[in-house]
Each structure stands twice: as C-alpha cells, then as structure tokens.
Design an enzyme around this catalytic site. Sequence first.
Site, PDB file in Angstrom:
ATOM      1  N   HIS A 217      -0.586 -20.364   2.733  1.00 42.38           N
ATOM      2  CA  HIS A 217      -0.699 -19.398   3.827  1.00 42.38           C
ATOM      3  C   HIS A 217      -1.688 -19.859   4.896  1.00 42.38           C
ATOM      4  O   HIS A 217      -2.548 -20.696   4.653  1.00 42.38           O
ATOM      5  CB  HIS A 217      -1.092 -18.006   3.326  1.00 42.38           C
ATOM      6  N   HIS A 249      -9.652  -9.411  -2.308  1.00 42.75           N
ATOM      7  CA  HIS A 249      -9.787 -10.573  -3.186  1.00 42.75           C
ATOM      8  C   HIS A 249     -11.091 -10.498  -3.973  1.00 42.75           C
ATOM      9  O   HIS A 249     -12.122 -10.102  -3.423  1.00 42.75           O
ATOM     10  CB  HIS A 249      -9.852 -11.864  -2.361  1.00 42.75           C
ATOM     11  N   TYR A 258      -1.024  -9.768   2.734  1.00 41.88           N
ATOM     12  CA  TYR A 258      -0.173 -10.955   2.845  1.00 41.88           C
ATOM     13  C   TYR A 258       1.237 -10.543   3.199  1.00 41.88           C
ATOM     14  O   TYR A 258       1.766  -9.579   2.647  1.00 41.88           O
ATOM     15  CB  TYR A 258      -0.124 -11.716   1.514  1.00 41.88           C
ATOM     16  N   GLU A 268      -1.629 -14.327   6.316  1.00 40.34           N
ATOM     17  CA  GLU A 268      -2.606 -13.344   5.866  1.00 40.34           C
ATOM     18  C   GLU A 268      -3.387 -12.857   7.075  1.00 40.34           C
ATOM     19  O   GLU A 268      -3.687 -13.643   7.982  1.00 40.34           O
ATOM     20  CB  GLU A 268      -3.588 -13.985   4.866  1.00 40.34           C
TER      21      GLU A 268
HETATM   22 FE   LIG Z   1      -6.592 -16.550   2.537  1.00 41.37          FE
END
Ligand SMILES: [Fe+2]
Length: 310
Positions: A217, A249, A258, A268
């Site tokens: 990503h 995260h 995402y 993202e």
């Molecule tokens: Fe990332």
Amino acid sequence: MAMRGLLRLGEVALRVLDMKAALEHYDKRMGLEVTLTGDDGRVYLKAWDEHDHHCLVLREADTPGLDHVAFKVSDDAVLDEMAVRVRDFGLPVKHIAAGAMPKSGRRIEFTLPSGQRMQLYAHKEQIGNHLPLLNPGVLPDEGVIRGFRINRLDHALLGGPNIDESARLFQEVFGFDMSERLIDADSKASLALFLSCSIKPHDIAFVLQPEPGRFHHVSFLLESTYDVIHAADMIGKYRIPVDVGPNRHGVTRGATIYFFDPSGNRNEVFSGGYVHYPDTPTLTWDTSELGKATFSQDNTPRESFLTVLT
Ligand SMILES: [Fe+2]
C-alpha cells in the site's frame, strides 16, 4: 532536527488499468491535485500541503502495481555519496539525467533486494502549497482541501523476499532506524519490518512475500482521527472497496482505513502515531499477537490484508 541524507518518501509511481477511473479515484474522491499530464500519458499529482511538484505518478498499463518509489535526499553531495554506497552494498546503480523525469533533477536508480525499483533525487520543482511563504496563514483558499482532506504522502509498504536485506540497506547505507518489526513466534524469522528516517514511526516498511517487487500500500497523512472517519464516510458514499477499517494499528499506533483504487492497488489514509527518535528502542511483535499488532481495536488479523498485493 538537522536532517541530512534521505529526507522522506517523495514519490510513489503506480500502474493503473484505466486512467479515467484512476483519476476519478485519486483526484475527485481522494482530493489529490493533478499538476501535470505528460506527453506519454502519465499523470502527476500532489497533496495540498506539499511544496514539491508531485508525490504520485500514475501510468496506464495492463497490470496494476508499483513502478517505483523515490526518496528525496537533502542535497547533490548526498546523492553522489549514496550512488557509491549503494554500489558498494552490491546493487547496480543507474543514473538518470536531470529533466529525463518531469520537473526533476538527476536521479539514481537501483533495485531493492525485495525486488522494487527505488530512486533517489535531490531536486524536484517546488510549486508551493497554496499558502504564501510570507505570513502564510493556516488554510489555503476554499476548495483546495477537498475529498479525503489529505495533507501529504507519508509512507509505503512493499512486499517481497529478502526483506532483511532490504532493511539492512536502509539501516546501513541510508541510516534509517528499525522502529518496529513483526517476527514469527516460533522461527523468529522477520515477517514485516518498519523503518524510519525521521521522527515518524515509519517512512517505509517491508512485508515478507514469496514474489519480488510486490506493492502492499501507499499511505497518505490526514490531519486528525476524525478525518479518518470523514474519509470512511466518503468511501461508503462512493462505494469505494474497503479492505480494513477504520481501526488503529498496534504497530505505529496510527488510526487507519485501507481501501483499493479501481485497479486494485491498496491505499491507506491515516492519522497519528507516536514520535520516533533515533534512540527509541526497536519494538518487536510476534505472530502470537498478530491481531493486536495489525488491528488493535478488535485484535483480529485480516486474511486479505496479509495476502492481497499488486
Ligand atoms: Fe501504512
């Protein structure tokens, strides 16, 4: 901070299957600004709060994925020094003349041990962030900040084999710190490595994949966690395919969502994360806590997040 060396991820070049659909996504929905359409059909875009001419390059092709990542370095002397050091590390270095790539000074190019093409450059035309340099204020004119309200390009996650070697290049040659790593709980093998050249928790990361040159990503920075929710609302409104989110995260502590562009390249947008200093110890996660490491609000790893790459 007196920064010298690699300053930041300055450019991600992606292949897209259909340019019209890609621009609907990156320009109209995400709110990046088209700054140039090249004679060869490549389209160049930037986020509002960046001074450099572009941070994203799109090229229409038969397959999606990554053409290259490029880091901006502090000056020409660093560029020359890095050309020697990358060659001494064992990677062939190609030189690209100034102007060969639009709005860009000369570059060096090499292929990472994990298979991606990477470039370094010291100069790219600066066109400003819509605010004057004298008494700039805080907000550009209405309409400049639009779509997902993206401030700037932040980082990329790349997939391939030999990620320990790619990380060694970034640490030993480019002077990055390893901020965090994810290892297999049994074998202790590296599964994902997060590297910083700044006070951010990561500027680039690698995830172990069997095939070289894969793209996981590209990530763009938002102003606040609420902006992640705003982006999620737009993603829902315009039925943009979601991969994961919104969530937070464990690794890097960013609030994230995402989603995919129309060609299947993962994007993202995120906000937050801790401050990383050069003396911050490396944080280690293992697969016994894969859910907590990846998505800490439900501690649940996502199959697609680990397996879908372009
Ligand atoms: Fe990332």
